[in-house]
Each structure stands twice: as structure tokens, then as C-alpha cells.
Design an enzyme around this catalytic site. Sequence first.
Site, short mmCIF file in Angstrom:
data_model
loop_
_atom_site.label_atom_id
_atom_site.label_comp_id
_atom_site.label_asym_id
_atom_site.label_seq_id
_atom_site.Cartn_x
_atom_site.Cartn_y
_atom_site.Cartn_z
N PRO A 132 40.59 25.91 11.41
CA PRO A 132 40.14 27.02 10.92
C PRO A 132 38.59 27.20 10.90
O PRO A 132 37.96 26.31 10.71
CB PRO A 132 40.69 26.89 9.57
CG PRO A 132 40.96 25.53 9.14
CD PRO A 132 40.92 24.98 10.72
N GLU A 133 38.07 28.24 11.46
CA GLU A 133 36.77 28.51 11.27
C GLU A 133 36.51 29.71 10.15
O GLU A 133 37.63 29.86 9.65
CB GLU A 133 36.12 28.84 12.71
CG GLU A 133 36.19 27.80 13.44
CD GLU A 133 35.47 28.06 14.72
OE1 GLU A 133 34.32 28.72 14.71
OE2 GLU A 133 35.98 27.44 15.91
N HIS A 135 54.71 16.89 6.62
CA HIS A 135 53.25 17.39 6.78
C HIS A 135 52.95 18.37 5.49
O HIS A 135 51.94 18.87 5.47
CB HIS A 135 52.53 17.80 7.84
CG HIS A 135 52.87 16.71 8.87
ND1 HIS A 135 52.43 15.53 8.93
CD2 HIS A 135 53.31 16.80 10.27
CE1 HIS A 135 52.90 14.64 10.10
NE2 HIS A 135 53.14 15.60 10.90
N ARG A 187 13.35 23.52 14.68
CA ARG A 187 14.44 22.78 15.28
C ARG A 187 14.10 22.27 16.67
O ARG A 187 13.83 23.19 17.47
CB ARG A 187 15.50 23.61 15.01
CG ARG A 187 16.09 23.82 13.39
CD ARG A 187 17.42 22.93 13.43
NE ARG A 187 16.76 21.93 12.61
CZ ARG A 187 17.73 20.75 12.45
NH1 ARG A 187 18.76 20.47 13.02
NH2 ARG A 187 17.12 19.67 11.39
#
Length: 271
Positions: free
Chosen positions: A2-3, A92, A152
Site C-alpha cells: 500500500p502506498e 495471518h 539535495r
Amino acid sequence: MPELPEVEVTRRALADALVGCAVEGAQVRTAALRYPLPRDLAPRLRGAHLAGIARRGKYLLFDFGDDRRLLAHLGMSGRLRLVPPGTPPQKHDHVDIDFGPWRLRYTDPRRFGALLWVDGPPEAHPLLAPLGLEPLGTGFDAVAMGLTLRGRRSAIKPAIMDARRVVGIGNIYACEALHRAGIAPSWPAGELDAARIAALVDAIRATLNEAIAAGGSTLRDYAQPDGTLGRFALRHRVYDRAGAPCPVCGTAIAHFRQLGRSTYYCPRCQR
DNA sequence: CTGGTCACCTGGAAGC
DNA sequence: TGCTTCCAGGTGACCA
């Protein structure tokens, strides 16, 4: 799994089904995921009404009132599902919280996820305090992005996957957003000009919003809380498409390993 | 601050 | 068929 889009789709579905419902019981069957699981879910939650579910990056925050908040993270393989009361647990299935009409079930084969009590203000929690820009929030614009990328020296892809700068973007959506913005994954993060930063901000927001609208990306085990699969993987432009044609120019999608993660991009569209 | 590596854990796919 | 190897959506520790 999942994002941000998958977590947000999960949040909306759970909120629709559960906000306002009272907790009737809870079962914790596993000692620990990434962190030890709370063992006092049932005594602390019984009778509490779920007031709301918030999201910060890939974290979900369940608010049960009276300063009782549960923080959840799905790791790589975590799922939060709604199953009918009485559905027996399978392998699970680590945690159940019983609401009247539904049983909320946390399943996580790899156990990289987390479920924690949050004591005190959530923004001060050690897992939430360091988090950076919220890409669907109001403060996410080219100016803020420019500030967080300034100086950066790392490549842009790991920079946008770094939750201290921008939250919620994992390997899939980093690849997809960079393609949409026309930026090569290895381009130095601090050397993007203003126009490209603006394009990146727009690409991130558009990619995440489209993925949410499509119900997220199902690769293997992700599904929405009711079992519906996400449809966004069908629309991936580059992720997991090595050798296939770029949907924009037809050039073969390239693949390489960047800081240990599979990276996909179009060598012609992305510079 | 960097990149690079490893670790956490299970399961599926691919290779032999 | 069975064994081995590699890979996976995340995160963070450690090292040079």
C-alpha cells in the site's frame, strides 16, 4: 502493497462503514508485527464509538474519543478488511475489532505493518512528527517542493520516496509520477529548475488522485476493504513494464535497480 | 549528508 | 515433481 492511494481508498471505505459504530469486542492473536501489538484492545475499546479515521501519509489514525487513538500502518502486505461478524480467522489474520455490523480484520502475511496506541497529540508521535509534505494537502505546491529538494544531492526518485520530504509515495507512484513529469529517476533532486519542480508537483498530485479514483493498484494481495480489486495497475505507464512500449512515445521501458529498488522509466520521455 | 547493504517476514514465480 | 533462487507495494539501522 500500500502506498498513499491504497491507504486512502481503505480509509474512505472503513470510514463509510464504521464511523459512529460502537466496539463490541476485539481479539489480538499475534504478539508483534513491526512493533508489539497492543494487548488491551478489548478492555480499552469496548463500548467506544469510532469518531473518525484520519490519514497521514501511509498511516491511518482511528479516533475512538477520550484520547484513544490507534495508529495503523500496512507495511508491504497488510490489509484492513470488513468481514461479517463471526467470520473465523485464517492464517495471518492478526487482529479483529468487532463493530455491530462488521468485523474489522487486520491481515498481514509479512508482518511489516504496525498497530499502536497513540498517547497524546498525534502530530507529536515519534512516527508522525518527522513526516514531510502531504501531497494531497493544501501546502503541497512548487514552492514547498522546491524548498524540500533544495541542496539535495541524491537522485530525485529516492528523494520523493523519502517520507521526511514528501509522504505517501512508494515505488510504484514514484515511477509513475516521474514518467508523467518527464523527469529521469536519476536526475539530481537539487538540480531541477522551477518549471520541472512545478511539473513534478502536478504529476504527483494527478497520479495519486487518479489512482484513488481507480481504487488503488492491485499487484498481488491488495484489495479494498470489501474485497474489490484496485484497477489502477491496468493504467501503469512504466511500473513493472520493462521492455513494453512507453504509452507516450513507444520506446521500450527501461528497468534498473536504484538503491535496492526496481526502477522503471522511459529513456526518451524522461530526461 | 551520501549511497550501499542488510534485516525484518512470507509466499509466489521462475529456473534448473 | 521438487529444490533453489530471486523478487515484492515499506521502513529503518548500520557502515564506509
